[in-house]
Structures are given as C-alpha cells and as structure tokens.
Design an enzyme around this catalytic site. Structure first.
Site, PDB file in Angstrom:
ATOM      1  N   LYS A 289       0.839  -1.181   0.000  1.00  0.00           N
ATOM      2  CA  LYS A 289       0.000   0.000   0.000  1.00  0.00           C
ATOM      3  C   LYS A 289       0.885   1.245   0.000  1.00  0.00           C
ATOM      4  O   LYS A 289       1.808   1.351   0.808  1.00  0.00           O
ATOM      5  CB  LYS A 289      -0.905  -0.013   1.234  1.00  0.00           C
ATOM      6  CG  LYS A 289      -2.188   0.774   1.089  1.00  0.00           C
ATOM      7  CD  LYS A 289      -3.133   0.482   2.233  1.00  0.00           C
ATOM      8  CE  LYS A 289      -4.467   1.180   2.023  1.00  0.00           C
ATOM      9  NZ  LYS A 289      -5.407   0.924   3.132  1.00  0.00           N
ATOM     10  N   GLU A 376     -19.942  -6.967   8.776  1.00  0.00           N
ATOM     11  CA  GLU A 376     -20.967  -6.238   9.521  1.00  0.00           C
ATOM     12  C   GLU A 376     -22.020  -7.157  10.125  1.00  0.00           C
ATOM     13  O   GLU A 376     -22.496  -6.910  11.245  1.00  0.00           O
ATOM     14  CB  GLU A 376     -21.631  -5.206   8.597  1.00  0.00           C
ATOM     15  CG  GLU A 376     -20.706  -4.097   8.137  1.00  0.00           C
ATOM     16  CD  GLU A 376     -19.930  -4.438   6.886  1.00  0.00           C
ATOM     17  OE1 GLU A 376     -19.176  -3.562   6.399  1.00  0.00           O
ATOM     18  OE2 GLU A 376     -20.067  -5.580   6.381  1.00  0.00           O
ATOM     19  N   ARG A 404     -25.943  -3.391   5.721  1.00  0.00           N
ATOM     20  CA  ARG A 404     -25.503  -4.732   5.340  1.00  0.00           C
ATOM     21  C   ARG A 404     -25.853  -5.761   6.416  1.00  0.00           C
ATOM     22  O   ARG A 404     -25.720  -6.963   6.172  1.00  0.00           O
ATOM     23  CB  ARG A 404     -23.998  -4.725   5.081  1.00  0.00           C
ATOM     24  CG  ARG A 404     -23.534  -3.591   4.188  1.00  0.00           C
ATOM     25  CD  ARG A 404     -22.077  -3.737   3.792  1.00  0.00           C
ATOM     26  NE  ARG A 404     -21.962  -4.511   2.585  1.00  0.00           N
ATOM     27  CZ  ARG A 404     -20.821  -4.994   2.117  1.00  0.00           C
ATOM     28  NH1 ARG A 404     -19.700  -4.793   2.785  1.00  0.00           N
ATOM     29  NH2 ARG A 404     -20.781  -5.684   0.996  1.00  0.00           N
TER      30      ARG A 404
END
Length: 647
Positions: A289, A376, A404
């Site tokens: 990253k 979630e 969700r």
C-alpha cells in the site's frame, strides 16, 4: 497541476486500454512510473483529496490487467473501488482525474453510468466475486467468449459474502462453469517473505498449459488405480508447503501465487497463462500500500486517503487554524470516558478503528475492543451474544454499513430487545464519497423496527449526552451523527441522561400575524444537526422551533401541543423523506385526527451525487435559506421573495 504533455510523455498518449495493449512490453515500466506520479500529483492538487495509498499500490496490477485482458469485452470488477484511480486514468478519464470527488466531476468509485470500463458500481466491499461470477455465467449462457476478473483485497476477503461467492463459483451449474479469475490483492506486509524467485517460478509453472495438461493427464491415467488418491494427496500437500492456497483449491479454484504485484515481468505472463485457462482461477498477488511513495509506504494507515493540504515532498501540511472537534472525536472521547465508568462496556467495529474514532479506546482497553474485520453481519450478532451475557456492547459503524446487517439488527438484536448501542457515524450526506457512502436511510430503516430507539443529537455536546442516554437504555438504540464537525458546541465533561423520548423547545414564535392567505403561526420540528439552520430560518419566519432529539420514541405530547397551538408544522431532517422522521410526525397527527398542514423537508427520493456537503444541502433545500424558501412557497406564496436569511 503539472502539465501531462511534458511530465508524462508516454501516459499522455494512452486514452484507451487498446492503446496500452499496442505498447511493447518494455515500455510498461515507464508507463507505470508515470501513472503513479500522475495520481500522486493530482491528489496533491485536489481540494477534496481522495484515496492515496490504495491507488499507488495497484498501479502495476492495473496496467497488467488492461494489457493482458481485452477490456471492456473482458470484464474487470473492482472490489470496494477506492483503488481504481489508475484504472480511470487508463480508460479515457486521465484529463478528468483532477475533478474526482468534486461536484459534477467523476466519482471516486467505479460507476456504470460513467464508463463502459466500469462494469459494476461499487462502494462497499466484498461484492466483486459474486458480480464477476454472475457475469461469467451470463457469458456462458449467451455463448459469448469472455473472461470476468474480480480484483479483491485481503481485507474484503474477511466478509462472509466473499466466501459465499467462492463456494458457488467453483462448481458447475447445470454442466456450466464460468470462466473467471479472482485476483486477491494482498497488501499485508506479513506475507511479503514468500515473494521471491522460487514463488515466481512456481506461479508461472502452475499457471501454464504444460502443468495443467500434465496434471490432468496424470489424473486420467491414475484415476482407477490405488495410486490416484496418493497422488492427489501428494499434490495438495506439496502445493500447501509452498503456497497458502489449499482453502481456495477446496472451493474448486486453481490457485496460483503468491507473486509480486509490482513486478510486471512476473504479473503479465502469469495473467496470460490464467487468461487462457477455462474455469475458476485464483491469483494471489502481494502489493505494498502506497508503493512508490516513501511516506505512504512507511505509514499506510495515515496515507490511506489524502485530505486537506497535501505536499508530496513533505506529506500532510498541518493547518494552523484550531480545528473544531468532529462528531467522531466526540464519540471516541465518550467511549473512553464511559468505559472508565462502566466495566461491562465493550466496543466493536467492522474494520473501521480509525474512521470511527476508536484508536485511543483500543490502546487503553485492548481486551474490551473487538475489530471483527469487514463483517458487519457478524459484528451485530456478535454484539447480541455479548449482550446476552450481561455486557453492554457499543457497535461503532457507519450508517451505510449497518444496512448490510439489517437482518441481524431485526432478528438478533431488536427481536430479543437486547441492550446494544449503535453509534451511527456518517449519518446524512457524506460529501465527496457520494451515494455509496451516504447515510440517508437509517432513520427510515430503524424506526420501523419494534423495540428500537432512534436518537438525533443536534450538536457535539448533545451527541455526548445522547450516547450516554442510549447506553443507559435497557434495549437497542441508535445514535446518529454526521461526518465532520458541527456548530462547535463544546461537549460538557459531565454526562446527564435526557428525559426519555422528550424533545425541547428552542424558540417560540411571536403573536400571530396577518399574512394574507395561509397559516399565521408556523412550528419547525428539527431532528438532528438541522436544528441550527432551522433556528436561523425561524428568525426570518418568526416561527417556533422544537429540537425533537428523538425520532423514536417520538415526543407525541410535544407534537400534539405544537399542532394545537400553531397553524402549520414543518419537519426537517437530513435523511430520506420517505419513511423518515416527518412520516413519524404525520402518523401521530393522523392517529389523533388532526388535519393541519404539514410540510416535510428532507432528502429527496433519489441517489445524491458526490460533492461539497454545504452545496449539496443547499441544492436539497436544507440550508437556512432553503428552509425559509420552502416554507414561504408552501404557506405564503405571496411573500415568496428572496430569502431574508444572511441578508
């Protein structure tokens, strides 16, 4: 902005992936370097910022995918989508990149309406494998020769939906199996040691036709002999010693990798081999990253996104102006203070420690902090299990992400009336992230659930007190608050619970005035942070203003009192009008047979695009001038003149 013609001589010649594919492979390294520099330069000059580290990390992968696959005929499906700036640049939107996330500009995420190369609209994680599987099966059913490629991050692989899709995509349906490739973009640095010459060799060998034919040929010869099972186990165990792919093989995928996601000489031949293989393929690439930008590589969390003033040479430039505390910071401070008072408090986040303001809590109370990953549904039911055992869970979650886990919210928490507090960050419009991240619907989708309470604090201090009020309640509660700062109300250190289900009057109108046709006395019922523009509009309208605080339980006594003492009511909320707080007020009036005029102001029945929040709120008529204008146009059309607010 640096001139693309002089600083990016190769990149400026690429307007379509077809032009990219026409380049000799020897020029791809230069193209990747220019692409990385262009993205970094663009974000440094952006006033709204954007995702930085994730996009720098996918430059080579993006170049390789468009070089190997015949896009847009072959489908690239990006997961989450915050790593697609290089993809946008290479697919005809290079000169539009400076407009990204700006009002009227291109989106920070893939959008089907924006480009034929954006094959699937995304904003949330873990959807790519399901979508690509659907596209691959559609191609089979239609007799079309095309590949579908899902690019998913290691964080997104923690979600159950990703594994549901793997479980389904690796098997034949009615004799058909889609030709698809899952690319796992793994930027967890702990896995970097396996990336080296041996792994590159194995990846190319295992993805090639020779290996595939040899393996299938050996299986056909040995299938009816006692050696078959021994050979199968030997193959699995041998591959398991050098690659972590056994689990994906069990799903029915041919696993290849891990390979260096920044090494084009390894990526391209491996992708070419996998492109030519039928069925379900899985490529594990390791990226860094922030790759190519030293500051982002050193601190990928900090440089996940660029916001505010940003100089590539020195990084983020701190503002000298004192910043007001954000609602997220208010929540984080309250969480630590509340944990000190209540040893049963535990906190849960679905992979949003920094975004939800939980860093200090994690540091101070590590055993009471649970990051469940991008899961979630699990987060909500996990909280329910904790609550069953006498603990007091706080689920810190964005409004849009709670959608969700709606089934779990209903069946696992509300149905059992468990004391779980949901701290709903990013309620209402969120600005540059746009429709995929907007928290427009939580009032409507939570208030209809039995046992659920919904609190709407108006400012930073009210947010602290609302959280305390909700934590003391013996059932499920949502406390919603927006992104960023409010009016600057300093949170009081002392915490005092609100009277349950009660609002308060913040302004009383004067004596009834003659305005010609239409009602004389107006009452504005404000929910949440729109209290302050309502108060501003009320000065010009000489209207009463109620700070309702609770959507559920709604202060029915206050609603009825205002209905009987005023000629018309106006409800104001930063959520959808349909099913929202205004609908709750209408239901009370109808139940008591009151028919006075009611104007409901809120977000319209449409997906609202990305842009500056104040501008978007103004366009929706939810700033002070818009509120005044709407009231005048509805009730006093003869006096509908330019707003008196701010004049």
């Amino acid at each position: 902005m640096t001139d693309t013609a002089s600083s990016y001589p190769l990149l400026r010649t690429i307007n379509t992936p077809a032009q990219l594919r026409a380049l000799p492979r020897t020029q791809l390294r230069q193209l990747a370097d220019e692409l990385r520099a262009y993205v970094l330069d663009t974000l440094a000059n952006s006033k709204v910022g954007g995702h930085l580290g994730s996009n720098l990390g996918t430059v080579e992968l993006t170049v390789a995918l468009h070089y190997v696959f015949d896009t847009p005929h072959d489908r690239l499906v990006w997961d989450v989508g915050h790593q697609t700036y290089p993809h946008k640049v290479l697919t005809g939107r290079r000169d539009e990149l400076p407009t990204i996330r700006h009002f009227g500009g291109i989106s920070g995420f893939p959008r089907r309406e924006e480009s034929e190369y954006d094959t699937f609209g995304v904003g949330h994680s873990s959807t790519s494998i399901s979508a690509a599987h659907g596209m691959a099966m559609a191609a089979k059913l239609k007799g079309e020769a095309r590949k579908a490629v899902a690019i998913i991050g290691d964080g997104a692989m923690t979600a159950g939906m990703a594994f549901e899709a793997l479980n389904n995509a690796g098997i034949a349906h009615g004799g058909l199996m889609g030709d698809m490739l899952v690319v796992l973009n793994d930027n967890d640095m702990s896995i970097s040691p396996p990336v080296g010459a041996l792994n590159k060799y194995l990846a190319r060998l295992m993805s090639g036709k020779f290996y595939a034919k040899a393996r299938e040929g050996a299986k056909s010869v040995l299938r009816h002999t006692p050696l078959y099972e021994l050979a199968r186990r030997f193959e699995e165990h041998t591959k398991g010693m050098v690659v972590p792919g056994t689990i994906f093989e069990e799903f029915g995928f041919n696993y290849v990798g891990p390979i260096d996601g920044h090494d084009l000489d390894s990526l391209i031949p491996t992708l070419e081999n996998l492109r030519d293989r039928p069925g379900a393929q899985f490529l594990h690439v390791v990226t860094k990253k922030g790759a190519g930008y030293e500051l982002a590589e050193a601190d990928p969390v900090k440089y996940h996104a660029a916001s505010g003033k940003f100089d590539p040479a020195v990084g983020f430039v701190k503002s000298t102006a004192p910043a007001k505390p954000t609602f997220t910071q208010v929540f984080g401070n309250w969480l630590c203070d509340m944990a000190e008072l209540d040893p049963t408090l535990v906190a849960i986040t679905p992979a949003m420690r920094e975004g939800s303001g939980m860093v200090e809590f994690h540091q101070r109370y590590p055993s009471r902090y649970f990051d469940v990953g991008i899961a979630e549904q699990h987060a909500v039911t996990f909280a329910a299990g904790l609550a069953c055992e006498g603990l007091h869970p706080v689920v810190a979650i964005y409004s849009t992400f709670l959608q969700r886990a709606y089934d779990q919210l209903v069946h696992d928490v509300a149905l059992q009336n468990l004391p779980v507090l949901f701290a709903l960050d990013r309620a209402g419009l969120v600005g540059a992230d746009g429709a995929t991240h907007a928290g427009n619907y939580d009032i409507a989708y939570t208030r209809c659930i039995p046992n659920m309470a919904v609190l709407t604090p108006a400012d930073e201090n009210e947010c602290r007190q609302a959280l305390y009020t909700g934590q003391r309640h013996p059932g499920p509660v949502t406390v919603r608050y927006p992104r960023g700062a409010g009016v600057g109300a300093v949170p009081q250190s002392a915490m005092q619970a609100w009277p349950w289900g009660k609002g308060e009057m913040r302004r009383h109108s004067g004596q009834a005035q003659t305005r010609g046709q239409g009602p004389a006395r107006i009452a504005l019922l404000a929910f949440g942070t729109l209290l302050y523009p309502a108060l501003q509009a009320a000065e010009a309208l000489d209207a009463s203003v109620a700070n309702m605080r609770f959507v559920k339980p709604l202060d029915q006594a206050l609603v009825l009192e205002l209905a009987r003492s005023h000629d018309a009511l106006v409800t104001i909320e930063d959520g959808c009008i349909m099913g929202g707080a205004g609908s709750a007020v209408a239901e009370v009036l109808a139940a008591h047979g009151l028919t006075l005029p009611l104007l409901q102001l809120g977000l319209p029945d449409e997906f609202i695009e990305h842009g500056d929040v104040p501008k978007l709120m103004s366009l929706c008529g939810l700033d002070a001038a818009g509120i005044e204008r709407s009231v005048r146009e509805r009730y006093w059309p003869a006096t509908s003149v330019p707003s008196a607010v701010n004049q």
